[in-house]
Write a protein that holds these residues in place. Sequence first.
Motif, PDB file in Angstrom:
ATOM      1  N   GLU A  70      -2.871  15.819  -0.207  1.00  0.00           N
ATOM      2  CA  GLU A  70      -2.023  16.171  -1.393  1.00  0.00           C
ATOM      3  C   GLU A  70      -1.083  14.921  -1.432  1.00  0.00           C
ATOM      4  OE1 GLU A  70       0.641  19.775  -3.316  1.00  0.00           O
ATOM      5  OE2 GLU A  70      -0.834  20.229  -1.863  1.00  0.00           O
ATOM      6  N   CYS A  71      -0.504  14.424  -0.457  1.00  0.00           N
ATOM      7  CA  CYS A  71       0.519  13.445  -0.377  1.00  0.00           C
ATOM      8  C   CYS A  71      -0.321  12.052  -0.700  1.00  0.00           C
ATOM      9  CB  CYS A  71       1.116  12.992   1.023  1.00  0.00           C
ATOM     10  SG  CYS A  71       2.285  14.369   1.584  1.00  0.00           S
ATOM     11  N   LEU A  72      -1.544  11.862  -0.329  1.00  0.00           N
ATOM     12  CA  LEU A  72      -2.272  10.631  -0.688  1.00  0.00           C
ATOM     13  C   LEU A  72      -2.470  10.715  -2.265  1.00  0.00           C
ATOM     14  CD1 LEU A  72      -4.468  10.036   2.405  1.00  0.00           C
ATOM     15  CD2 LEU A  72      -2.687   8.928   1.803  1.00  0.00           C
ATOM     16  N   LEU A  73      -2.910  11.996  -2.590  1.00  0.00           N
ATOM     17  CA  LEU A  73      -3.365  12.085  -4.109  1.00  0.00           C
ATOM     18  C   LEU A  73      -2.156  11.922  -4.983  1.00  0.00           C
ATOM     19  CD1 LEU A  73      -5.645  15.208  -3.958  1.00  0.00           C
ATOM     20  CD2 LEU A  73      -6.115  12.739  -4.820  1.00  0.00           C
ATOM     21  N   ARG A  74      -0.988  12.505  -4.564  1.00  0.00           N
ATOM     22  CA  ARG A  74       0.314  12.267  -5.224  1.00  0.00           C
ATOM     23  C   ARG A  74       0.675  10.738  -5.574  1.00  0.00           C
ATOM     24  NH1 ARG A  74       2.451  16.784  -2.815  1.00  0.00           N
ATOM     25  NH2 ARG A  74       3.647  15.645  -1.566  1.00  0.00           N
ATOM     26  N   ALA A  75       0.553  10.108  -4.301  1.00  0.00           N
ATOM     27  CA  ALA A  75       0.695   8.533  -4.114  1.00  0.00           C
ATOM     28  C   ALA A  75       0.106   7.659  -5.321  1.00  0.00           C
ATOM     29  CB  ALA A  75       0.640   8.018  -2.843  1.00  0.00           C
ATOM     30  N   SER A  76      -1.232   8.346  -5.460  1.00  0.00           N
ATOM     31  CA  SER A  76      -2.176   7.532  -6.535  1.00  0.00           C
ATOM     32  C   SER A  76      -1.982   7.911  -7.835  1.00  0.00           C
ATOM     33  CB  SER A  76      -3.491   7.607  -5.906  1.00  0.00           C
ATOM     34  OG  SER A  76      -3.724   6.925  -4.545  1.00  0.00           O
ATOM     35  N   GLY A  77      -1.134   9.084  -8.228  1.00  0.00           N
ATOM     36  CA  GLY A  77      -0.994   9.758  -9.335  1.00  0.00           C
ATOM     37  C   GLY A  77      -1.857  10.811  -9.622  1.00  0.00           C
TER      38      GLY A  77
END
Length: 447
Positions: free
Chosen positions: A416-423
């Motif tokens: 979830e953190c990696l996804l949020r970092a990419s929008g």
Amino acid sequence: MSRRGTLRTAFRRWTRAQDAVEVLAAAGVGPWLVLTVFVVGLLAIVAWAPGARLFFGIPFGVGLLCAVPMLANGLLFSAVHQRRQRIEPWGWLWLVFGVAAMHFFLAALMALSSLPGAAVVASLFLFTTAFHGRLHRVTPRQPFLAVGTALALLAALPLRESDEHLALFGVIGPAALTAQLYLGTFAVQHDRAREDAERLRAAVHAQLLEQQERDVGRLSQALGEILGYHHDLDNALLSAGGAADMLAVMGVQRGALGRSDYEELVKTLHDSLAQIKEMVTEIRAKGRRYAGTDPEPVELPPVLNAVQASVGLRFPDVDIHVEVEREQPMRALMRGGATTLRRVVENLVLNACEGDGEHGADEVHIRARVDPLSGRLEVTITDDGPGFPAARLTGPAEELFTTKPQGTGLGLYTSECLLRASGGILHRQNAPGGGALLRVLIPREYR
């Protein structure tokens, strides 16, 4: 190496391929007593039942005499090995003799029976020898049981009722030996393939654990540095706050401090603010270094296929299906490129396969398409596992929370953190028919 040395090496290799636990379980006293009663009853039926007597024509006394070596050997073998956990080399030689005695009994029944009944016994003989070939891994390089089967056929051949039985022996004998060697060789190849798959699975698992340990190490290091920055920020903010308070007092009480003291307070305030700005800049640089400066275009289908292959090695009993709608370009924009995107999807699929640690999924479906409303790439991951606890469906994923006894809780949180970092966005819910349903939305490259 001499012939005797070659023979010993082949025999040791054959014994190492055996499953001693399975052999000892099948060679217990109880099973052999049951078999003894069954054989005596079967011979009585074949010899004296009106229809069976005409069809088989096997004398009870002669048939029982042919069964004595098999039954006596089996009962004695089971009595000697009743409390043993392993079989010594002499025990394996004994086992070869016992299997040959069983084959002799069946071959003798085939020789003593009238021709119609002999065909029925021949099918039983063929099935038994093939089963023993698979069970005991009989191959051309370790043909010890096959030699025993051939000797059993030769020993039973003089008992034949007619020359027509000779033709039956000529057909069934080679067929039984061929089936025995073929199924034994197939079983050995299957064992090797399974061992290779286990080694590969262990290597992949070790690599994933090593990668996870590196990720956890970097996360711990970053957390420690952030905590250090937090302490320094507190000190800098305290100094800046104190200087600001003094300046506020001076603004009310003009002339309370001399010019040198005033300039010192202003310098302290400027230094503290510069220190805060420097630390914030460094924290942002560190975050960009971990997440990647700019999103990179990544072809989505190869990433999904790679995840299907890698997770399939770890969970061969789980059916993982990938469906991709290729009507439009499937290029995701992801910070960190294909490596980050694969880690996101792999973590989610691994969670589906592992379930809650006690019950995992039997089937996992990965579907990818272009979302018609947002224009983003949509990846849905559904499974038939236990699903999410109701309390975990609301709010963002929590770090270090897990329902698995050996879990770390970093998989879903990291994704979830990696996804949020990419929008990107991750939606979690339980499917109406049971199991978990994850919906991932990722920015898409339109060119």
